[in-house]
Design an enzyme around this catalytic site. Structure first.
Site, PDB file in Angstrom:
ATOM      1  N   ASN A 295     -24.331  13.678 -18.798  1.00  0.00           N
ATOM      2  CA  ASN A 295     -23.369  12.574 -18.649  1.00  0.00           C
ATOM      3  C   ASN A 295     -22.862  12.464 -17.210  1.00  0.00           C
ATOM      4  O   ASN A 295     -21.914  11.742 -16.935  1.00  0.00           O
ATOM      5  CB  ASN A 295     -22.194  12.765 -19.611  1.00  0.00           C
ATOM      6  CG  ASN A 295     -21.416  14.052 -19.335  1.00  0.00           C
ATOM      7  OD1 ASN A 295     -21.728  14.776 -18.390  1.00  0.00           O
ATOM      8  ND2 ASN A 295     -20.423  14.341 -20.153  1.00  0.00           N
TER       9      ASN A 295
ATOM     10  N   ASP B 154     -16.714  27.191 -12.729  1.00  0.00           N
ATOM     11  CA  ASP B 154     -15.984  26.984 -13.979  1.00  0.00           C
ATOM     12  C   ASP B 154     -16.115  28.168 -14.926  1.00  0.00           C
ATOM     13  O   ASP B 154     -16.921  29.082 -14.706  1.00  0.00           O
ATOM     14  CB  ASP B 154     -16.453  25.685 -14.664  1.00  0.00           C
ATOM     15  CG  ASP B 154     -17.962  25.477 -14.577  1.00  0.00           C
ATOM     16  OD1 ASP B 154     -18.693  26.475 -14.435  1.00  0.00           O
ATOM     17  OD2 ASP B 154     -18.415  24.332 -14.647  1.00  0.00           O
TER      18      ASP B 154
ATOM     19  N   HIS C  55     -21.604  14.959 -15.382  1.00  0.00           N
ATOM     20  CA  HIS C  55     -20.521  15.861 -14.974  1.00  0.00           C
ATOM     21  C   HIS C  55     -20.991  16.837 -13.888  1.00  0.00           C
ATOM     22  O   HIS C  55     -22.171  17.170 -13.801  1.00  0.00           O
ATOM     23  CB  HIS C  55     -19.891  16.589 -16.175  1.00  0.00           C
ATOM     24  CG  HIS C  55     -20.715  17.665 -16.815  1.00  0.00           C
ATOM     25  ND1 HIS C  55     -20.720  17.903 -18.175  1.00  0.00           N
ATOM     26  CD2 HIS C  55     -21.547  18.605 -16.301  1.00  0.00           C
ATOM     27  CE1 HIS C  55     -21.493  18.928 -18.450  1.00  0.00           C
ATOM     28  NE2 HIS C  55     -22.015  19.371 -17.329  1.00  0.00           N
TER      29      HIS C  55
ATOM     30  N   GLU D  21     -15.753  16.085 -16.403  1.00  0.00           N
ATOM     31  CA  GLU D  21     -16.420  15.122 -17.260  1.00  0.00           C
ATOM     32  C   GLU D  21     -16.139  13.699 -16.766  1.00  0.00           C
ATOM     33  O   GLU D  21     -15.230  13.496 -15.939  1.00  0.00           O
ATOM     34  CB  GLU D  21     -15.911  15.290 -18.704  1.00  0.00           C
ATOM     35  CG  GLU D  21     -16.141  16.672 -19.295  1.00  0.00           C
ATOM     36  CD  GLU D  21     -17.579  16.895 -19.784  1.00  0.00           C
ATOM     37  OE1 GLU D  21     -18.514  16.240 -19.278  1.00  0.00           O
ATOM     38  OE2 GLU D  21     -17.767  17.748 -20.671  1.00  0.00           O
TER      39      GLU D  21
HETATM   40  C1  F6R Z   1     -21.956  25.072 -15.061  1.00  0.00           C
HETATM   41  C2  F6R Z   1     -21.652  23.732 -14.573  1.00  0.00           C
HETATM   42  C3  F6R Z   1     -22.250  22.533 -15.236  1.00  0.00           C
HETATM   43  C4  F6R Z   1     -23.773  22.604 -15.270  1.00  0.00           C
HETATM   44  C5  F6R Z   1     -24.360  21.384 -15.976  1.00  0.00           C
HETATM   45  C6  F6R Z   1     -25.871  21.467 -16.081  1.00  0.00           C
HETATM   46  O1  F6R Z   1     -21.303  26.047 -14.273  1.00  0.00           O
HETATM   47  O2  F6R Z   1     -20.891  23.601 -13.661  1.00  0.00           O
HETATM   48  O3  F6R Z   1     -21.845  21.365 -14.557  1.00  0.00           O
HETATM   49  O4  F6R Z   1     -24.259  22.671 -13.960  1.00  0.00           O
HETATM   50  O5  F6R Z   1     -23.809  21.293 -17.268  1.00  0.00           O
HETATM   51  O6  F6R Z   1     -26.219  22.552 -16.895  1.00  0.00           O
HETATM   52  P1  F6R Z   1     -27.732  22.996 -17.059  1.00  0.00           P
HETATM   53  O7  F6R Z   1     -28.193  23.513 -15.753  1.00  0.00           O
HETATM   54  O8  F6R Z   1     -27.696  24.082 -18.116  1.00  0.00           O
HETATM   55  O9  F6R Z   1     -28.498  21.795 -17.501  1.00  0.00           O
END
Ligand code: F6R
Length: 246
Positions: A136, A67, A138, A143
């Site tokens: 959450n 992303d 995701h 989301e």
């Molecule tokens: C980022 C992504 C998100 C993160 C998730 C956890 O490229 O795809 O899904 O993996 O928000 O983020 P952290 O590791 O910072 O807790």
């Protein structure tokens, strides 16, 4: 979906790096899909060490990122382009022609999403997709509510995700939208490795592993995947009941 519980963050990071390195040793031209965020930093650190001290090469691999924020130029300090360059792509022997990160500044974001899906298809699909998980549930920036049949597309970020990521932005204002690989894009990967560390992920992990498979908990989709594994530290596994292999 299998879950493996490790004592701590370093152990997950090392184990994840071995999964990626093992795959590349078996097939140097593997196609990887990779996350940003805090969780994968330890894995990237270990992979960079393996590159420097053990000669692990990434030169024939193809990389896709999950992303990117919409509206951020690739040189914006909070962009995932910059993150990946600083923590991984810029520190290994990746071939820039085979490194793909969605362009958040593309003049036509919808066309950029199509271009991304086409590039994944042209590369022969994803062999290993490494994921983090949001509080959450995701995955990527899919989301809660993201359709399981979705492809790479522009999405709105939830308020909670924007709050968690706000610190990276001036005046604490994270972008409202992003480009993300879709749920089906992720699901089509030959294997998926989800990493989770810390108690703030325990609720999402437990819901993904133990509640019903539902679009309201994106990570639960992986339960239907034939080759998905979760690497958890004890804190992230702390809300799990019985029946999870250690
Ligand atoms: C980022 C992504 C998100 C993160 C998730 C956890 O490229 O795809 O899904 O993996 O928000 O983020 P952290 O590791 O910072 O807790």
């Amino acid at each position: 979906m299998r879950a493996r519980v490790f004592p701590d963050y370093e152990a997950i990071s090392t184990a994840a790096a071995y999964v990626v390195a093992g795959r590349l040793e078996e097939e140097p031209s593997s196609v990887l899909m990779l996350p940003t965020g805090i969780t994968p930093l330890g894995m990237y650190r270990r992979l960079v060490e393996m590159h420097r001290s053990e000669g692990l090469s990434f030169a024939n691999a193809t990389f896709f990122n999950l992303d990117e924020y919409l509206g951020l130029a690739p040189d914006h300090r909070a962009s995932y382009h910059v993150y990946m360059k600083e923590h991984f792509y810029g520190l290994i022997d990746a071939d820039p022609a085979r490194v793909f990160v969605p362009d958040g500044a593309a003049p036509d974001p919808e066309a950029e999403c199509e271009r991304y899906e086409a590039a994944i298809r042209e590369a022969g699909g994803i062999d290993v997709c490494v994921l983090g998980i949001g509080r959450n549930g995701h995955i990527g920036f899919n989301e809660p509510g993201a359709p399981f049949d979705s492809r790479t597309r522009v999405v709105a970020l939830s308020e909670s995700t924007r709050k968690v990521n706000a610190a990276d932005f001036e005046a604490d204002r994270a972008p409202e939208r992003a480009i993300t690989a879709g749920m089906a894009t992720i699901f089509d990967s030959k294997s998926v490795l989800l990493l989770a560390s810390g108690t703030n992920k325990a609720g999402a992990v437990a819901a993904a592993v133990e509640d019903e498979v539902s679009e309201s908990m994106p990570a639960s989709m992986l339960r239907n995947h034939q080759s998905a594994v979760l690497f958890l530290d004890e804190a992230a596994a702390s809300d799990l009941g019985h029946g999870v292999a250690g």
